[in-house]
Design an enzyme around this catalytic site. Structure first.
Site, PDB file in Angstrom:
ATOM      1  N   GLY A  15       0.840  -1.203   0.000  1.00 21.10           N
ATOM      2  CA  GLY A  15       0.000   0.000   0.000  1.00 21.10           C
ATOM      3  C   GLY A  15       0.873   1.250   0.000  1.00 21.10           C
ATOM      4  CG  ASP A  41      -6.460 -12.046   4.230  1.00 15.12           C
ATOM      5  OD1 ASP A  41      -6.714 -11.256   5.178  1.00 15.12           O
ATOM      6  OD2 ASP A  41      -7.280 -12.299   3.334  1.00 15.12           O
ATOM      7  CB  ILE A  42      -3.947  -8.827   8.686  1.00 13.54           C
ATOM      8  CG1 ILE A  42      -4.861  -7.788   8.049  1.00 13.54           C
ATOM      9  CG2 ILE A  42      -2.470  -8.556   8.353  1.00 13.54           C
ATOM     10  CD1 ILE A  42      -4.685  -6.373   8.636  1.00 13.54           C
ATOM     11  CB  ALA A  65      -6.485  -0.126   6.000  1.00 12.90           C
ATOM     12  CE1 TYR A  66     -13.752  -3.758   1.860  1.00 14.30           C
ATOM     13  CE2 TYR A  66     -14.155  -1.483   2.483  1.00 14.30           C
ATOM     14  CZ  TYR A  66     -14.512  -2.606   1.787  1.00 14.30           C
ATOM     15  OH  TYR A  66     -15.638  -2.586   0.990  1.00 14.30           O
ATOM     16  CB  THR A 106      -9.266   7.015   9.244  1.00 14.23           C
ATOM     17  OG1 THR A 106      -9.851   8.013   8.411  1.00 14.23           O
ATOM     18  CG2 THR A 106     -10.408   6.333  10.002  1.00 14.23           C
ATOM     19  CG  ASP A 107      -9.271  12.061   8.137  1.00 14.89           C
ATOM     20  OD1 ASP A 107      -9.379  10.866   7.778  1.00 14.89           O
ATOM     21  OD2 ASP A 107      -9.247  13.003   7.322  1.00 14.89           O
ATOM     22  CE1 TYR A 130     -11.349   3.129   5.897  1.00 10.63           C
ATOM     23  CE2 TYR A 130     -12.118   5.319   6.502  1.00 10.63           C
ATOM     24  CZ  TYR A 130     -11.083   4.428   6.253  1.00 10.63           C
ATOM     25  OH  TYR A 130      -9.787   4.861   6.379  1.00 10.63           O
ATOM     26  CE  LYS A 134      -8.312   2.590   9.562  1.00  6.99           C
ATOM     27  NZ  LYS A 134      -7.140   1.729   9.211  1.00  6.99           N
TER      28      LYS A 134
HETATM   29  N1  LIG Z   1      -5.617   6.514   1.911  1.00  6.54           N
HETATM   30  C1  LIG Z   1      -6.187   7.462   2.652  1.00  6.54           C
HETATM   31  O1  LIG Z   1      -6.628   8.474   2.137  1.00  6.54           O
HETATM   32  C2  LIG Z   1      -6.264   7.292   4.154  1.00  6.54           C
HETATM   33  C3  LIG Z   1      -6.916   8.274   4.925  1.00  6.54           C
HETATM   34  C4  LIG Z   1      -6.968   8.140   6.302  1.00  6.54           C
HETATM   35  C5  LIG Z   1      -6.386   7.022   6.896  1.00  6.54           C
HETATM   36  N2  LIG Z   1      -5.779   6.078   6.131  1.00  6.54           N
HETATM   37  C6  LIG Z   1      -5.185   4.923   6.796  1.00  6.54           C
HETATM   38  O2  LIG Z   1      -3.790   4.943   6.554  1.00  6.54           O
HETATM   39  C7  LIG Z   1      -3.310   3.597   6.459  1.00  6.54           C
HETATM   40  C8  LIG Z   1      -2.545   3.408   5.155  1.00  6.54           C
HETATM   41  O3  LIG Z   1      -3.399   3.643   4.061  1.00  6.54           O
HETATM   42  P1  LIG Z   1      -2.893   3.581   2.537  1.00  6.54           P
HETATM   43  O4  LIG Z   1      -3.339   4.813   1.870  1.00  6.54           O
HETATM   44  O5  LIG Z   1      -1.468   3.190   2.496  1.00  6.54           O
HETATM   45  O6  LIG Z   1      -3.792   2.374   2.007  1.00  6.54           O
HETATM   46  P2  LIG Z   1      -3.698   1.590   0.603  1.00  6.54           P
HETATM   47  O7  LIG Z   1      -2.745   2.250  -0.310  1.00  6.54           O
HETATM   48  O8  LIG Z   1      -5.115   1.358   0.195  1.00  6.54           O
HETATM   49  O9  LIG Z   1      -3.047   0.211   1.049  1.00  6.54           O
HETATM   50  C9  LIG Z   1      -3.708  -0.683   1.883  1.00  6.54           C
HETATM   51  C10 LIG Z   1      -3.055  -2.024   1.684  1.00  6.54           C
HETATM   52  O10 LIG Z   1      -3.676  -2.960   2.588  1.00  6.54           O
HETATM   53  C11 LIG Z   1      -3.805  -4.171   1.890  1.00  6.54           C
HETATM   54  N3  LIG Z   1      -4.829  -4.996   2.498  1.00  6.54           N
HETATM   55  C12 LIG Z   1      -6.171  -4.821   2.461  1.00  6.54           C
HETATM   56  N4  LIG Z   1      -6.777  -5.817   3.126  1.00  6.54           N
HETATM   57  C13 LIG Z   1      -5.794  -6.645   3.579  1.00  6.54           C
HETATM   58  C14 LIG Z   1      -5.781  -7.841   4.319  1.00  6.54           C
HETATM   59  N5  LIG Z   1      -6.918  -8.413   4.719  1.00  6.54           N
HETATM   60  N6  LIG Z   1      -4.588  -8.422   4.617  1.00  6.54           N
HETATM   61  C15 LIG Z   1      -3.421  -7.858   4.200  1.00  6.54           C
HETATM   62  N7  LIG Z   1      -3.368  -6.725   3.476  1.00  6.54           N
HETATM   63  C16 LIG Z   1      -4.544  -6.128   3.179  1.00  6.54           C
HETATM   64  C17 LIG Z   1      -4.150  -3.770   0.475  1.00  6.54           C
HETATM   65  O11 LIG Z   1      -3.902  -4.842  -0.379  1.00  6.54           O
HETATM   66  P3  LIG Z   1      -4.819  -5.072  -1.692  1.00  6.54           P
HETATM   67  O12 LIG Z   1      -4.324  -4.052  -2.689  1.00  6.54           O
HETATM   68  O13 LIG Z   1      -4.537  -6.480  -2.058  1.00  6.54           O
HETATM   69  O14 LIG Z   1      -6.230  -4.819  -1.270  1.00  6.54           O
HETATM   70  C18 LIG Z   1      -3.215  -2.583   0.261  1.00  6.54           C
HETATM   71  O15 LIG Z   1      -1.956  -2.997  -0.223  1.00  6.54           O
HETATM   72  C19 LIG Z   1      -4.534   2.696   6.618  1.00  6.54           C
HETATM   73  O16 LIG Z   1      -4.694   2.327   7.966  1.00  6.54           O
HETATM   74  C20 LIG Z   1      -5.672   3.612   6.226  1.00  6.54           C
HETATM   75  O17 LIG Z   1      -6.921   3.219   6.788  1.00  6.54           O
HETATM   76  C21 LIG Z   1      -5.692   6.201   4.782  1.00  6.54           C
END
Ligand SMILES: NC(=O)c1ccc[n+]([C@@H]2O[C@H](COP(=O)([O-])OP(=O)(O)OC[C@H]3O[C@@H](n4cnc5c(N)ncnc54)[C@H](OP(=O)(O)O)[C@@H]3O)[C@@H](O)[C@H]2O)c1
Length: 293
Positions: A15, A41-42, A65-66, A106-107, A130, A134
């Site tokens: 990610g 897969d967590i 994360a989802y 998350t915010d 969602y 979280k």
């Molecule tokens: N992105 C945002 O705007 C945002 C905003 C606020 C908070 N956050 C938080 O910040 C953190 C990092 O986000 P990010 O932007 O880096 O997310 P991301 O780019 O969507 O990456 C999430 C990763 O988690 C993997 N994943 C999903 N379900 C999984 C599972 N069951 N087991 C193992 N891996 C799994 C995904 O793999 P697949 O590709 O195979 O699904 C993906 O590689 C997360 O906690 C997110 O909730 C993100």
């Protein structure tokens, strides 16, 4: 053999945040093992437990994360499995090997009623599936571990987003601009867009300084998505037709907080370097992604 203190595991390593955590930990001399979903897969407890027992790291970073905020409204169980139950799996396995858990949230745990950046002591009130999942993840980490490090962030963008199906807001803007379309972006929702490499470095800083508990790391600026889009186009040297819209015109399946900027004051008072200004972060992002896709 590296000392155990210098061993780290990163889940969700493909990610946006995961790739930066792996890179930054390796740069700091850690022996780091990253696992993507196909490796671990967590949501499956036995695999998590086996992996952590085998690796025996001092630190476990959960970047998995989802994140499909709207789709979660039609599949809340899938969101809850990945964002909540899976964090329980991680917390229980960390407890067994006495490892620190660094988890990201998350915010969107907030309802957006605030008029100033949210601090860690503000009361969460999530608005959708969602966000509830979280917040439940945070609670599971706190339920099973004495002192997890939980970091809430906002609007993450990093070069890793070029390769993920979900991408990020910057990529979406660049794509729309290149298609020659009028770009409509909401002006009545405010967040604090966060550059993934800067977030990863500061999360590791907090861990290394033995800071535990709840921290906010947003991009540092409270900005509307419309103004953020303006910055992206300015830095990218693009000039599409950009028009403001609002949540009444632009309906989404999930309710979102209108205001979800995060205050970094607690992080900064722990002695951690402030986040780079947003425009500078966007410049770094565009340089890092290169010509890209
Ligand atoms: N992105 C945002 O705007 C945002 C905003 C606020 C908070 N956050 C938080 O910040 C953190 C990092 O986000 P990010 O932007 O880096 O997310 P991301 O780019 O969507 O990456 C999430 C990763 O988690 C993997 N994943 C999903 N379900 C999984 C599972 N069951 N087991 C193992 N891996 C799994 C995904 O793999 P697949 O590709 O195979 O699904 C993906 O590689 C997360 O906690 C997110 O909730 C993100």
């Amino acid at each position: 053999m590296p000392q155990r203190e210098k061993k780290a595991v990163v889940f969700g390593c493909r990610g946006q945040l995961g790739v930066e955590l792996v890179r930054e930990l390796a740069a700091r001399g850690y022996s780091v093992q990253g696992f993507d979903r196909s490796a671990v897969d967590i949501t499956a407890a036995p695999g998590v437990e086996r992996t952590l027992a085998r690796e025996d790291p001092a630190a476990v970073f959960n970047a998995a994360a989802y994140n499909q905020v709207d789709v979660a409204e039609t599949e809340p169980l899938a969101a809850f499995q990945a964002n909540a139950v899976a964090v329980r799996n991680l917390a229980m396995a960390c407890r067994q090997i006495d490892a620190a858990l660094i988890h990201f949230s998350t915010d969107y745990v907030f309802d957006g009623a605030s008029t100033r950046p949210y601090v860690e002591t503000d009361t969460p009130h999530p608005l959708g599936a969602y966000a509830v999942s979280k917040l439940a993840g945070e609670l599971f980490a706190q339920a099973y571990l004495e002192d997890p490090l939980i970091i809430r962030t906002s609007g993450v963008f990093g070069p890793g987003g070029l390769k993920t199906a979900r991408g990020n807001f910057v990529e979406l803007m660049l794509r729309l601009a290149r298609n020659g379309q009028t770009v409509r972006v909401v002006e009545d929702h405010v967040a604090s867009p966060t550059y993934a490499p800067a977030l990863a470095a500061r999360a590791i800083d907090l861990y290394e300084r033995d800071e535990r508990g709840l921290f906010h790391i947003g991009g540092g600026a409270a900005i509307s998505w419309f103004d953020y889009a303006r910055i992206i186009f300015r830095v990218a040297g693009l000039n599409p037709e950009l028009k403001p819209t609002n949540e009444r015109e632009y309906r989404t399946a999930a309710r979102r907080p209108k205001y979800s900027a995060l205050s970094n004051a607690k992080m900064e008072s722990a002695g951690i370097e402030p986040m780079p200004p947003l425009e500078e972060a966007v410049r770094q992002y565009l340089a890092a992604r290169g010509a890209g896709a």
